[in-house]
Design a protein around this motif. Structure first.
Motif, PDB file in Angstrom:
ATOM      1  N   CYS A  11       0.795  -0.943  -0.143  1.00 13.61           N
ATOM      2  CA  CYS A  11       0.032   0.510  -0.443  1.00 13.61           C
ATOM      3  C   CYS A  11       0.912   0.935   0.034  1.00 13.61           C
ATOM      4  N   PRO A  12       0.756   1.834  -1.019  1.00 12.03           N
ATOM      5  CA  PRO A  12       1.411   3.525  -1.085  1.00 12.03           C
ATOM      6  C   PRO A  12       0.672   4.576  -0.220  1.00 12.03           C
ATOM      7  N   ASP A  13      -0.024   4.356   0.334  1.00  7.31           N
ATOM      8  CA  ASP A  13      -0.505   5.471   0.833  1.00  7.31           C
ATOM      9  C   ASP A  13      -0.693   5.557   2.534  1.00  7.31           C
ATOM     10  N   MET A  14      -0.654   6.339   3.546  1.00  3.76           N
ATOM     11  CA  MET A  14      -0.810   5.489   4.710  1.00  3.76           C
ATOM     12  C   MET A  14      -2.450   5.350   5.049  1.00  3.76           C
ATOM     13  N   CYS A  15      -3.170   5.111   4.396  1.00  2.00           N
ATOM     14  CA  CYS A  15      -4.693   5.073   4.671  1.00  2.00           C
ATOM     15  C   CYS A  15      -4.870   4.053   3.302  1.00  2.00           C
ATOM     16  N   PRO A  16      -4.746   2.958   2.852  1.00  5.78           N
ATOM     17  CA  PRO A  16      -5.910   1.992   2.423  1.00  5.78           C
ATOM     18  C   PRO A  16      -6.983   2.844   1.567  1.00  5.78           C
ATOM     19  N   ALA A  17      -7.353   3.047   0.155  1.00  5.38           N
ATOM     20  CA  ALA A  17      -8.177   3.406  -1.030  1.00  5.38           C
ATOM     21  C   ALA A  17      -9.416   2.990   0.289  1.00  5.38           C
ATOM     22  N   SER A  18      -9.363   1.413  -0.011  1.00  4.76           N
ATOM     23  CA  SER A  18     -10.677   0.667   0.414  1.00  4.76           C
ATOM     24  C   SER A  18     -11.562   1.286   1.436  1.00  4.76           C
ATOM     25  N   GLU A  19     -10.327   1.530   2.636  1.00  2.00           N
ATOM     26  CA  GLU A  19     -10.831   1.889   4.209  1.00  2.00           C
ATOM     27  C   GLU A  19     -11.023   3.292   3.817  1.00  2.00           C
ATOM     28  N   ARG A  20     -10.539   4.210   3.052  1.00  2.00           N
ATOM     29  CA  ARG A  20     -11.102   5.635   3.361  1.00  2.00           C
ATOM     30  C   ARG A  20     -12.109   5.745   2.454  1.00  2.00           C
ATOM     31  N   ALA A  21     -12.475   5.709   1.672  1.00  2.00           N
ATOM     32  CA  ALA A  21     -13.929   4.674   0.883  1.00  2.00           C
ATOM     33  C   ALA A  21     -14.929   5.109   2.018  1.00  2.00           C
ATOM     34  N   ARG A  22     -14.328   3.426   2.412  1.00  3.12           N
ATOM     35  CA  ARG A  22     -15.734   3.045   3.260  1.00  3.12           C
ATOM     36  C   ARG A  22     -15.953   3.345   4.418  1.00  3.12           C
ATOM     37  N   TYR A  54      -7.052   1.662  13.478  1.00  3.95           N
ATOM     38  CA  TYR A  54      -6.732   0.475  14.647  1.00  3.95           C
ATOM     39  C   TYR A  54      -7.928   0.126  13.904  1.00  3.95           C
ATOM     40  N   SER A  55      -7.571  -1.998  13.831  1.00  4.22           N
ATOM     41  CA  SER A  55      -8.986  -2.710  13.677  1.00  4.22           C
ATOM     42  C   SER A  55      -8.195  -4.244  14.064  1.00  4.22           C
ATOM     43  N   ARG A  56      -8.800  -3.821  15.091  1.00  2.00           N
ATOM     44  CA  ARG A  56      -8.563  -5.227  16.036  1.00  2.00           C
ATOM     45  C   ARG A  56      -8.671  -6.496  15.367  1.00  2.00           C
ATOM     46  N   PRO A  57      -7.284  -7.297  14.716  1.00  2.00           N
ATOM     47  CA  PRO A  57      -7.475  -8.935  13.824  1.00  2.00           C
ATOM     48  C   PRO A  57      -8.156 -10.083  14.507  1.00  2.00           C
ATOM     49  N   ALA A  58      -9.407 -10.289  13.730  1.00  2.00           N
ATOM     50  CA  ALA A  58     -10.317 -11.672  14.676  1.00  2.00           C
ATOM     51  C   ALA A  58      -9.407 -12.243  14.509  1.00  2.00           C
ATOM     52  N   LEU A 105      -0.397   5.272  15.594  1.00  2.00           N
ATOM     53  CA  LEU A 105       0.288   4.566  15.952  1.00  2.00           C
ATOM     54  C   LEU A 105       0.019   3.113  16.122  1.00  2.00           C
ATOM     55  N   ARG A 106      -0.575   3.055  17.051  1.00  2.00           N
ATOM     56  CA  ARG A 106      -1.023   1.383  17.096  1.00  2.00           C
ATOM     57  C   ARG A 106      -1.935   0.402  15.374  1.00  2.00           C
ATOM     58  N   ALA A 107      -2.152   1.043  14.918  1.00  2.00           N
ATOM     59  CA  ALA A 107      -1.924   0.650  13.763  1.00  2.00           C
ATOM     60  C   ALA A 107      -1.069   0.308  13.069  1.00  2.00           C
ATOM     61  N   VAL A 108      -0.374   1.289  13.321  1.00  6.62           N
ATOM     62  CA  VAL A 108       1.292   1.066  12.567  1.00  6.62           C
ATOM     63  C   VAL A 108       2.139  -0.355  12.813  1.00  6.62           C
ATOM     64  N   ARG A 109       2.100  -0.142  14.060  1.00  2.90           N
ATOM     65  CA  ARG A 109       2.395  -2.007  14.895  1.00  2.90           C
ATOM     66  C   ARG A 109       2.155  -2.758  14.680  1.00  2.90           C
ATOM     67  N   LEU A 110       0.357  -2.847  14.149  1.00  2.00           N
ATOM     68  CA  LEU A 110      -0.029  -3.626  13.318  1.00  2.00           C
ATOM     69  C   LEU A 110       0.239  -4.119  11.898  1.00  2.00           C
ATOM     70  N   ASP A 111       0.628  -2.786  11.065  1.00  2.00           N
ATOM     71  CA  ASP A 111       0.624  -3.613   9.573  1.00  2.00           C
ATOM     72  C   ASP A 111       2.410  -4.515   9.288  1.00  2.00           C
ATOM     73  N   LEU A 112       2.682  -3.510  10.517  1.00  2.00           N
ATOM     74  CA  LEU A 112       4.007  -4.418  10.897  1.00  2.00           C
ATOM     75  C   LEU A 112       4.470  -5.588  11.241  1.00  2.00           C
TER      76      LEU A 112
END
Length: 358
Positions: A11-22, A54-58, A105-112
């Motif tokens: 993903c090249p953006d700080m927020c994926p396009a699909s999440e922005r749209a949603r 941040y979104s907790r992984p199910a 920042l929590r979402a950053v750690r999760l992506d990593l």
């Protein structure tokens, strides 16, 4: 995630396009992410401002697609954006800023954690994210209502950040030029903790000999010993990030020092002490803060410049007042931006490894 081959984020953006749209469709954009000029209509996401939430992984859910994960370079750019454009905003409360930054920042750690990344590049992202989080937490008004932020949650996220980073260090793949500084930050944030001290003392001798870590160990020793003079002398000269990490302990250290003075000086008739002495000893921001500290502990004043230590007056109720900490924290940015401090603090605390600690 053991047994799974982790993807590589694309993903090249700080927020994926699909999440922005949603989130735009659902009306869940934060005002920091809304495109300018949308005041009257439906809020639209600004791709340059929207940051993945941040979104907790199910449990049992498939790993995100690479297109939904930001690679380390984009994650680092995201952290820098949060430091430069969000953390210092003056059009929002500090609680709102801290809430937004901590979540992103929590979402950053999760992506990593959900992708394959080298330990060296992962450590750089985790270090920057932790530095920003420490700074925004320190900017919250001491003892004030946290509003949008749960204090325990914030503290938990700081500890979570330290845990992720220290596990990255422990895997051994380096180099990690800032490790001494961040191991020191861990000790300072957990000042007085036997477990934290023990874990730091297990580090290699070469790492423990670095100035940043030796200074943190000296601060911890002074705190444990109740040596207020040495403790606050050390706190006065700590760099900015180290001061942010230790700020949560300042109120307790001042209360303990005040209790010690009370035991030493209290008499039935009372002995007086200049407030100026307390300002210097406890690194307070001025006489007014010294008066507030004394009155919060039941100590009477004589005029505007002396406190009376009289037997039976000293009392401790509730949390100790931490004060504004301008001397110990706020003044140490020294005209630099938070982004500059976050990305370059290692030069300040770890540049000269041959100089002994005084």
């Amino acid at each position: 995630m053991s047994g799974c081959e982790l993807p590589v984020g694309t993903c090249p953006d700080m927020c994926p396009a699909s999440e922005r749209a949603r989130r735009e469709k659902e009306g869940r954009l934060h005002r920091f992410e809304v495109a300018p000029g949308c005041c009257g209509g439906w809020p639209r996401a600004d791709p340059q401002r929207a940051v993945k939430e941040y979104s907790r992984p199910a449990a049992g859910k498939a790993l995100p697609q690479p297109s939904q994960l930001r690679p380390p370079a984009v994650l680092l750019a995201t952290v820098r954006y949060l430091a430069s454009e969000v953390a210092g905003r003056t059009d929002a409360s500090r609680a709102e800023v801290a809430s937004f930054v901590a979540d992103r920042l929590r979402a950053v750690r999760l992506d990593l954690a959900l992708q394959s990344a080298g330990d060296a590049e992962a450590a750089v992202v985790l270090e920057a994210a932790l530095a920003v989080l420490l700074a925004v937490v320190a900017q919250l008004r001491p003892n004030a209502a946290y509003g949008l932020v749960d204090r325990a949650l914030l503290q938990g996220q700081v500890q979570e950040g330290f845990g992720s980073l220290r596990r990255c260090y422990a895997r051994g793949a380096g180099p990690h030029p800032r490790q001494a500084a961040f191991q020191g930050l861990f000790l300072l944030y957990n000042l007085g903790s036997v477990e934290a001290l023990h874990s730091v003392l297990q580090l290699p001798a070469a790492l423990r000999s670095c100035p940043a870590l030796r200074t943190a160990l000296a601060v911890d020793a002074a705190f444990r010993e109740g040596n207020a003079a040495r403790l606050f002398r050390l706190l006065r000269v700590l760099p900015y990030l180290q001061s942010c990490a230790v700020q949560c302990h300042v109120g307790h250290a001042r209360r303990r020092a005040l209790a010690c003075l009370n035991r030493a000086l209290s008499t039935p008739k009372g002995q007086t002490l200049p407030l100026g002495y307390m300002v210097h000893l406890l690194a307070l921001d001025g006489p007014e803060e010294a008066r507030d500290l004394c009155q919060a502990h039941g100590l009477p004043l004589v005029g505007q410049d002396r406190v009376v230590f009289q037997r039976g007056h000293y009392a401790e109720e509730g949390l100790p007042p931490a004060g504004t900490c301008k001397v110990l924290v706020g003044s140490k940015l020294g005209g630099r931006s938070l982004e500059e401090v976050v990305m370059a603090e290692e030069e300040e605390v770890g540049g000269d490894r041959s100089k002994p600690l005084e």
